[in-house]
Scaffold this motif. Structure first.
Motif, short mmCIF file in Angstrom:
data_model
loop_
_atom_site.label_atom_id
_atom_site.label_comp_id
_atom_site.label_asym_id
_atom_site.label_seq_id
_atom_site.Cartn_x
_atom_site.Cartn_y
_atom_site.Cartn_z
N SER A 1352 -1.33 -5.14 -6.48
CA SER A 1352 -2.17 -4.46 -5.49
C SER A 1352 -3.31 -3.74 -6.18
CB SER A 1352 -1.32 -3.47 -4.70
OG SER A 1352 -0.82 -2.46 -5.55
N SER A 1353 -4.44 -3.66 -5.51
CA SER A 1353 -5.60 -2.94 -6.05
C SER A 1353 -5.66 -1.51 -5.56
CB SER A 1353 -6.89 -3.68 -5.64
OG SER A 1353 -7.00 -3.71 -4.22
N GLN A 1354 -4.89 -1.17 -4.53
CA GLN A 1354 -4.95 0.20 -4.01
C GLN A 1354 -3.67 0.47 -3.22
OE1 GLN A 1354 -7.27 2.57 -4.45
NE2 GLN A 1354 -6.08 4.03 -3.25
N THR A 1355 -3.13 1.67 -3.44
CA THR A 1355 -2.03 2.17 -2.62
C THR A 1355 -2.54 3.39 -1.88
OG1 THR A 1355 -0.37 1.38 -4.19
CG2 THR A 1355 0.31 3.06 -2.60
N PHE A 1356 -2.44 3.38 -0.56
CA PHE A 1356 -3.03 4.43 0.25
C PHE A 1356 -2.06 5.62 0.36
CE2 PHE A 1356 -6.77 2.38 1.90
CZ PHE A 1356 -6.51 1.03 1.67
N ASP A 1357 -2.63 6.81 0.07
CA ASP A 1357 -1.88 8.06 0.14
C ASP A 1357 -2.60 9.01 1.09
OD1 ASP A 1357 -1.11 7.78 -3.35
OD2 ASP A 1357 0.25 7.43 -1.63
N PRO A 1358 -1.89 9.91 1.74
CA PRO A 1358 -0.44 10.09 1.76
C PRO A 1358 0.25 9.03 2.58
CG PRO A 1358 -1.45 11.62 3.29
CD PRO A 1358 -2.58 10.90 2.61
N ALA A 1359 1.46 8.71 2.21
CA ALA A 1359 2.19 7.64 2.88
C ALA A 1359 2.82 8.16 4.15
CB ALA A 1359 3.26 7.08 1.94
N HIS A 1360 3.30 7.23 4.97
CA HIS A 1360 4.01 7.58 6.20
C HIS A 1360 5.39 8.15 5.85
CE1 HIS A 1360 1.42 6.16 9.47
NE2 HIS A 1360 1.01 5.20 8.62
N GLN A 1361 6.00 8.76 6.84
CA GLN A 1361 7.32 9.35 6.65
C GLN A 1361 8.44 8.33 6.84
OE1 GLN A 1361 7.62 12.53 5.65
NE2 GLN A 1361 5.37 12.58 5.64
N ASP A 1362 8.09 7.16 7.38
CA ASP A 1362 9.08 6.12 7.61
C ASP A 1362 8.39 4.77 7.44
OD1 ASP A 1362 11.81 5.99 10.04
OD2 ASP A 1362 11.42 4.78 8.25
N GLY A 1363 9.13 3.69 7.72
CA GLY A 1363 8.59 2.36 7.50
C GLY A 1363 7.37 2.05 8.39
N VAL A 1364 6.44 1.29 7.81
CA VAL A 1364 5.22 0.91 8.52
C VAL A 1364 5.53 -0.32 9.37
CG1 VAL A 1364 2.80 0.28 8.28
CG2 VAL A 1364 3.85 1.85 6.63
N GLU A 1365 5.18 -0.26 10.67
CA GLU A 1365 5.53 -1.34 11.61
C GLU A 1365 4.33 -2.18 12.06
OE1 GLU A 1365 9.42 -1.20 11.50
OE2 GLU A 1365 8.46 -2.40 13.02
N SER A 1366 3.11 -1.62 12.01
CA SER A 1366 1.95 -2.36 12.54
C SER A 1366 0.69 -1.92 11.84
CB SER A 1366 1.81 -2.13 14.05
OG SER A 1366 1.72 -0.75 14.34
N LEU A 1367 -0.26 -2.88 11.73
CA LEU A 1367 -1.56 -2.65 11.12
C LEU A 1367 -2.62 -3.39 11.95
CD1 LEU A 1367 -0.74 -3.30 7.35
CD2 LEU A 1367 -1.25 -1.08 8.35
N THR A 1368 -3.82 -2.82 12.00
CA THR A 1368 -4.96 -3.51 12.63
C THR A 1368 -6.24 -3.02 11.98
OG1 THR A 1368 -6.02 -4.07 14.72
CG2 THR A 1368 -5.23 -1.83 14.52
#
Length: 1480
Positions: A1352-1368
């Motif tokens: 990966s070229s980038q990890t976005f912070d701050p992260a969510h508190q639980d699992g990520v379910e959707s992106l757009t």
């Protein structure tokens, strides 16, 4: 022209359906439908007769400068090429030559004759130049048949030939080879070379069918001596004597010989591939030609536009069809009843062409035209000058030309003289006859006297008769001489008495004779005085001579009347005086008859009329003043009389008063009361008299005022008289200025003419530029239309469903059944409001539209449309029946031929054949009877078609044009709204029918495949069993011999004919008996099946039969059929009551409490049996994946399910679509489906990177994942559709779809990747965003050609508190939804968190999407709620109850939103307004 019947048609038993009335140009089709033309040629007509009647006069007209065209039209194989003569055969005979070779010979023969005639008459020999062109119109491209350099493949390329129009409307081509020919043989050779290059091919209707339109053009140019038009009327001797000066004229003419390709039906010609494209192009050109002929021939359309530019064929023939050309159309038809409909259409086509009227002109060069025009003008002017010289024409007082009265009188006298001559001649003949009769009578009497005396003889009788005849002739001459002598004597006496009457000194005559002479002299003197007075007033004007000329005939007429009342001896002197005066007036008139003065008089006529009108007004005022003065005088006298009467009355009253006073003084005994009464009475009388006196005094004052005004009126009268005098002087001055004004006007007119000429020149130049620009625009539009057609064709290849991209979901058929006259709220809100704009309110629409008149007009138009549809359906059904009967007759005819040959063969053998011959004879008789019955049925069908055609032509009770033209604006809107509703309804029904048709075609194809499999298996099984079963071997051998090339199912052919429903079951039972198999009992079912059970699975067990009698399901082993009957239903979509329901997209009516919402659910897709997990959509297709292990494909245009992609091992968790490929995910497999080819799985991709051809995973339900594989949670495609990314485990697998190979994977997550989305950077790299159960969102940049493992070229912070379910992704930002109930907004450029929402949902954020056309974010949760957020600020805008179950997926297209839920439905949402202010 009716061609003879072909041998094939005679063999097949085709009857003749045409009849030509002898001696009449009339053709009868069928029983009684008659068509009348200029010429009708029957089947036995020779080529020479057709040429003589149709073409010979056209060739002669070409020598006179007239254009001509002759073209043949008809269906394919009707004899057009044979008639025109464009197709050459080596063995062709002289009498079979077509029109073109005969016309060529006639043309060159006429050239030689004209040259020879000119040489014999000593005139210059005319010069001729003849050119030829040969064009071919193939697939709307103009090709040059004389171009020897082009190859066969050139016809597929674009032609460089251009079509142009000259200033006179003539059509010419640029880039065409033109050959100059000098002899008939050379031109025929050119024709042969061009005909050999023409495109021909073989079809089922014609072995050598023309596949293009051919136009052979002859250009004739001749230079000859001008022939004088009116030699007898030449009045100028100089022109008549100058015949030795030869004037030449140039005449041009062009002759088009057009051989049209035949109109054809693809189902009859059997054309496919290029032949089919050629047939479509031919029919398009002929359709455009028919539209042009209809526009030109229909009187009601003559003022409308003529679509010449719709086809290059009509453009080339533009001046031939409706311009300067003599055109002949030859309609070639077939006489066979098999071609009845084609013949009928051709005859109707020709009947319309017969109504066209062309206006032809001689094609001369400009010099010849100008010479001819000047010659005609000179002859006209000479005739006019001669009429002026002879006095036939004259100029009247008002300046208008007219015919002299003497001319009329002279013509009347000439007519009377001719009548008298005829009468004298008749009387002379009568006298001669009477004289002969008298001579005969006298001679008979003399002969009788001599006979009595005994001296009579024949010679003496003849001599006496001759003497008597001579005596009678001399007596007649004597009487004539005496009459002449008497007339001369009277003339002499009249001449001798004339000097004594006029000049004799002692002559005296009575006053009665002198009075008329004196009166006539007075009249002549008055005329002379009037003439002198006019000369004094208008001495300086030449126009006064014309006025004197106009005045003189009036006095002469009066003098002539006076002379007629006088004695005869006065006529001479009066006539002399009249002639003398008339000569003087004639001299004056000749001086004034100058053309310049006539033009001057015309130019100032308006000013003179104004002056004259003003003088008349002044004169009328003077007359009114004089009348007023006379009335004033009368009024004055009346007032004076009344005043005198009143004075007398006053005097009498005073006397009476004095008398009363005197009486009162004398009456001493009177009482006071009596005195008071008398006093009161007299006071009353006195007061009334005083009032009357006051009135009279006021009248006296008024009278004095009128007397005062009288003097003013007299002054005004004098002033007006002076004004009239001044105006007369002004008139004289104005007439003096006429000549000067005329000269100025002439100069101005010349200048303006020059300006107009220059402006016209500029206008022509601008029009030419405009035409060029229009041509360029049309060419660009044509190119654009072709590109659009290519794009549409490619799109249809890519997507198997037809329909426009821009159309929304239409309503299904069940809800559209109610009457479309009512305006449902759904239609008004979704369709009508969008079309009508401001007219969106249903109440307003109802109050505006629903008027009685509009409804009546709509009902009449609706009835008319329904009648037309029913008529056309009836005709189509009749035509289908006729074609069916024709096929039956053809089959029976072939069968009769076979039986006849078989009978002849048996008769030759002769051995034990009597019984067989008898049976064959009976069969022949039955076949003949059947054929006769079918012929009668065909004749009845043709008569019914003709009757329907006539009813269609005559039964137009509703004039649609009149109804529409009588509509006002509101009624027109009402009708348009209803037509839109009807069009949508009919389009929906047609789309649904097309969808059902495709489904039925798929079922039929599947059934054919199953049948072929069954037959093949049956054949192999029978071959195995035939080795041990002799009866089966014999049955199989007879079946193979009787069927020849057919399959084994021909054994049951007769059984199918008798009872098709029992065929396969009976055959199955028989074969099972032969094979030794017994029917299994229904008590217990074996897990293993026999061959017969596999083959006839549906016939062995009644419980397995289809309740509806439709096709059975695909054959599967009984074990699988028992375990998964629903899976079989998913393989092929069946609309059976016992199976799964067929998917339908139904409309949704918004509840009353939610009608104000701006986000509304408009449709719902129902058809899945378990929860829907994923969804993807384009503008016209919808893809849904479900737990029922199927992926359904829906047509958003028709609202129907197209297909169901089944046989997944487990639930379908993700689906994507690109360019006709559908990718579905189930467990660790990605199936690739090609929906163009019966929804076949062409590849299977695994999570480990393996690729399998076809469907390699098991169709049995399985939740286990094979070793080495991972669960695939979601897939995504890059924007270009070339790479596929699959979230498998904690990595993302990359696939190159161009090669279907795995190129690597994206790694870095610690937990399973649950969602991903793909975007493209400006440098062309793919950006992959992934969300995982490890709470993190990572970004991967994948370059073109990257392989292997990519971090990966980038990890976005701050992260969510639980699992990520959707992106757009939305532009430069993207949004993420998590199980922690929050939505975050990230910047792709800075990789920073921009915003975070408040607690987004009451449950997991399972789906995200952006509303089309609005900056609004939509989120869905497991609770079934849909929430809206502002895309910039993430401010909540509201929420909508989407589903009652969790929302699993969300997709968008250009205008709609799609949500998939656990409630087994997919809802379709639309935004009804701007959502930025909120949902409501």
């Amino acid at each position: 022209r009716i061609r003879p019947q072909l041998a094939k048609e005679k063999i097949e038993g085709c009857h003749i359906c045409t009849y030509v009335l002898p001696g009449e140009p009339q053709l009868v089709l069928g029983k009684d439908k008659a068509f009348t033309y200029d010429h009708v040629f029957d089947m036995d007509t020779q080529q020479e007769s057709i040429y003589t009647h149709c073409t010979e006069s056209l060739i002669e007209g070409c020598f006179e400068g007239y254009n001509a065209t002759i073209f043949a039209y008809g269906q394919t194989g009707s004899g057009k090429t044979y008639t025109m003569g464009t197709g050459f055969d080596v063995n062709i005979e002289e009498d079979e030559l077509g029109i073109i070779p005969r016309a060529i010979n006639h043309l060159f023969r006429g050239v030689e004759e004209r040259r020879q005639t000119a040489s014999e008459q000593g005139k210059p020999v005319p010069e001729f130049k003849i050119n030829a062109q040969f064009l071919e119109l193939y697939n709307e491209e103009v090709l040059d048949l004389f171009d020897s350099t082009r190859d066969i493949e050139a016809r597929k390329q674009r032609s460089n030939i251009k079509i142009h129009e000259d200033a006179n409307g003539g059509i010419y081509t640029v880039g065409v080879t033109t050959r100059t020919v000098t002899s008939a043989a050379e031109m025929i050779q050119c024709l042969k070379l061009g005909a050999l290059s023409r495109t021909t091919a073989s079809t089922q209707m014609n072995a050598q069918s023309s596949r293009s339109h051919a136009i052979f053009t002859i250009h004739l140019c001749q230079v000859r001596v001008c022939s004088p038009d009116n030699d007898d009327n030449v009045t100028d001797n100089r022109l008549a004597n100058s015949s030795e000066i030869n004037e030449f004229e140039t005449l041009t003419a062009k002759f088009h010989f057009v051989d049209l390709a035949g109109s054809e039906r693809l189902k009859r010609t059997g054309a496919t591939g290029d032949r089919a494209k050629e047939g479509i192009s031919i029919n398009c050109g002929l359709l455009a030609l028919g539209n042009v002929i209809s526009a030109l021939g229909d009187r009601s359309k003559r003022s409308s536009h003529v679509p010449y530019r719709d086809s290059k064929l009509t453009r080339l023939l533009q001046d031939s069809l409706g311009g300067n050309s003599q055109t002949v159309m030859i309609a070639c038809v077939s006489p066979s009843d098999r071609d009845f409909m084609e013949t009928l259409n051709t005859l109707k086509y020709a009947n319309r062409a017969r109504n066209i009227k062309n206006k032809v002109m001689v094609n001369q060069d400009k010099a010849s035209q100008q010479i001819s025009t000047l010659r005609t003008e000179i002859a006209r002017l000479q005739m006019e000058l001669m009429e002026y010289k002879t006095g036939k024409r004259m100029v009247g007082e008002d300046g208008m030309e007219g015919i002299n009265d003497l001319v009329h009188e002279n013509s009347m006298l000439q007519t009377e003289n001719n009548n008298l001559r005829v009468r004298v001649k008749a009387m002379q003949e009568t006298i001669d006859a009477q004289r002969a009769r008298l001579t005969q009578i006298l001679s008979d009497q003399a002969n009788q006297v001599l006979a009595k005396a005994g001296e009579g003889s024949e010679e003496i009788g003849n001599m006496i008769q001759n003497y008597i005849k001579e005596i009678e002739e001399l007596r007649a001459k004597l009487l004539e001489s005496e009459a002449v002598n008497e007339s001369l004597r009277k003339s002499l006496s009249r001449a001798s008495t004339r000097p004594s009457l006029y000049g004799g000194p002692g002559g005296s005559f009575s006053p009665a004779l002198l009075a008329p002479e004196k009166e006539a002299s007075d009249v002549i003197e008055m005329a002379k005085k009037s003439l002198e007075k006019l000369k004094k007033k208008e001495r300086k004007k030449k126009k006064r001579y014309n006025r004197t000329l106009c005045i003189f005939p009036v006095f002469f007429t009066r003098a002539r009347i006076c002379r007629q009342e006088g004695s005869d001896h006065e006529e001479g002197e009066d006539a002399d005086g009249e002639e003398e005066d008339f000569d003087m007036a004639g001299d004056e008139t000749s001086d004034d008859s100058d053309s310049d003065e006539l033009e001057e008089k015309e130019n100032v006529q308006a000013d003179l009329a104004n002056i004259t009108c003003e003088i008349a007004i002044k004169q009328k005022l003077i007359d009114e003043l004089e009348n007023s003065q006379r009335r004033l005088h009368t009024l004055k006298q009346q007032y004076e009389q009344k005043l005198a009467m009143l004075h007398n009355k006053i005097r009498d009253t005073q006397l009476e008063r004095d008398k009363v006073l005197h009486n009162m003084g004398s009456m001493e005994t009177g009482t006071e009361e009596k005195a008071k009464k008398i006093k009161v009475e007299y006071e009353r009388k006195l007061s009334s008299m005083n009032k009357e006196l006051q009135k009279l005094q006021s009248a006296q004052k008024e009278h004095a005022r009128l007397l005062k005004n009288q003097s003013q009126y007299e002054k005004q009268l004098k002033k007006l008289q002076l004004d009239v005098t001044e105006m007369k002087k002004t008139k004289v001055a104005l007439m003096r200025q006429m000549k000067e004004q005329q000269e100025r006007n002439r100069v101005t007119e010349c200048r303006r003419n020059r300006e107009i000429a220059s402006l016209k020149k500029d206008q022509r130049r601008s029009e030419h530029q405009l035409k060029q620009m229009e041509a360029q625009k049309r060419q660009q539009e044509l190119i654009l239309r072709r590109k659009n057609e290519e794009v549409t064709a490619l799109r249809r290849q890519v997507r198997p469903v037809s329909g426009k991209v821009s159309r929304k979901i239409s309503l299904p058929e069940p809800l559209q059944e109610p009457s479309h006259r009512a305006t449902p709220g759904r239609m008004n809100t979704s369709g009508t409001s969008a079309v009508n704009g401001a007219r969106s309110s249903p109440v307003r629409m109802g109050s505006t539209y629903l008027s009685r008149t509009a409804r009546a007009k709509w009902q009449s138009l609706e009835r008319r449309v329904t009648d037309i549809i029913m008529q056309r359906m009836t005709i189509s059904n009749m035509e289908t029946d006729m074609n069916r009967l024709l096929k039956q007759r053809e089959e029976l005819t072939r069968r009769r031929e076979r039986v006849s040959r078989k009978r002849e063969k048996m008769a030759v053998e002769g051995a034990d054949a009597d019984r067989s011959l008898a049976s064959l004879n009976e069969e022949l008789e039955s076949l003949s009877a059947n054929i006769d019955y079918i012929n009668d049925s065909i004749a009845d069908c043709q008569a019914n078609i003709m009757q329907m055609e006539e009813a269609k032509e005559e039964g137009d009770t509703v004039d649609v044009t009149a109804v529409i033209s009588s509509c006002n604006l509101s009624e027109a809107r009402f009708l348009l709204d209803h037509f839109m509703t009807m069009a949508i309804s009919k389009g929906l029904q047609a789309a649904q029918k097309d969808s059902q048709l495709k489904v039925m075609e798929g079922r039929l194809k599947q059934t054919e495949i199953n049948s072929a499999t069954q037959n093949q298996l049956l054949f192999h099984m029978l071959k195995e069993k035939a080795e041990i079963n002799p009866e089966l071997d014999a049955l199989l051998g007879s079946a193979l011999q009787g069927g020849k090339q057919q399959r084994i199912h021909t054994v049951s052919e007769m059984l199918v004919i008798e009872n098709p429903s029992l065929c396969f079951s009976t055959l199955a039972s028989d074969l099972m008996k032969l094979c030794g198999e017994s029917r299994p009992r229904s008590k217990a079912r074996r897990r293993t099946t026999t061959q017969m059970e596999l083959l006839y699975a549906g016939s062995g067990d009644p419980s397995c039969e289809s309740p509806t009698g439709d096709f059975s399901v695909p054959l599967l082993p009984l074990s699988e059929r028992l375990e998964g009957s629903a899976d079989m239903q998913e393989t092929v979509p069946l609309n059976e009551p016992s199976g799964l329901p067929y998917g339908v997209i139904n409309p949704v009516t918004a509840p009353k409490n939610n009608r104000g919402a701006k986000l509304q659910c408009v449709y719902v897709a129902e058809g899945h049996t378990k929860p829907v997990l994923c969804v993807d959509a384009t503008d016209d297709l919808l893809f849904t994946g479900s737990k029922d292990r199927t992926c359904k494909v829906w047509n958003l245009v028709t609202g129907q399910e197209i297909m169901s992609l089944a046989d997944h091992p487990s639930s379908v968790v993700s689906v994507r679509y690109t360019s006709s490929l559908v990718f579905t995910v189930s467990t660790a497999y990605i199936k690739v489906w090609d929906i163009r080819d019966s929804a076949k799985c062409i590849r299977t991709l695994t999570s480990s990177g393996q690729v399998g051809s076809g469907d390699i995973c098991s169709s049995v339900r399985s939740l286990s994942i094979p070793p080495g594989e991972s669960q695939i949670n979601q897939i995504a495609l890059n924007p270009s559709g070339t790479f596929l990314y699959a979230a498998a485990g904690n990595a993302v697998r990359m696939w190159d779809l161009r090669k279907f190979v795995s190129t690597g994977k994206l790694t870095g997550h610690l937990g399973p990747v649950m969602c991903l989305t793909v975007d493209k950077l400006a440098n062309g790299q793919d950006v992959v965003l992934t969300g995982s159960k490890d709470h993190h969102i990572k970004m991967f940049e994948v370059a073109e050609g990257a392989q292997g493992s990519i971090s990966s070229s980038q990890t976005f912070d701050p992260a969510h508190q639980d699992g990520v379910e959707s992106l757009t992704v939305h532009g430069d930002v993207f949004y993420s939804g998590s199980r922690d109930y929050y939505i975050k907004k990230w910047d792709l450029g800075s990789k920073q968190l921009l915003q975070q929402s408040v607690s987004a949902q009451a449950d997991w954020v399972s789906a995200l999407g952006v509303v089309p056309g609005s900056p609004v974010l939509l989120s869905g949760c497991r609770g079934g709620l849909l929430r809206l957020w502002h895309a910039d600020s993430l401010a909540p805008l509201g929420e909508v109850r989407g589903h009652d179950s969790p929302i699993n997926g969300l997709a968008t297209n250009s205008s709609q939103l799609f949500t998939a839920s656990d409630d087994r439905t997919v809802k379709i949402w639309e935004a009804k307004g701007s959502l930025e202010e909120g949902v409501h």
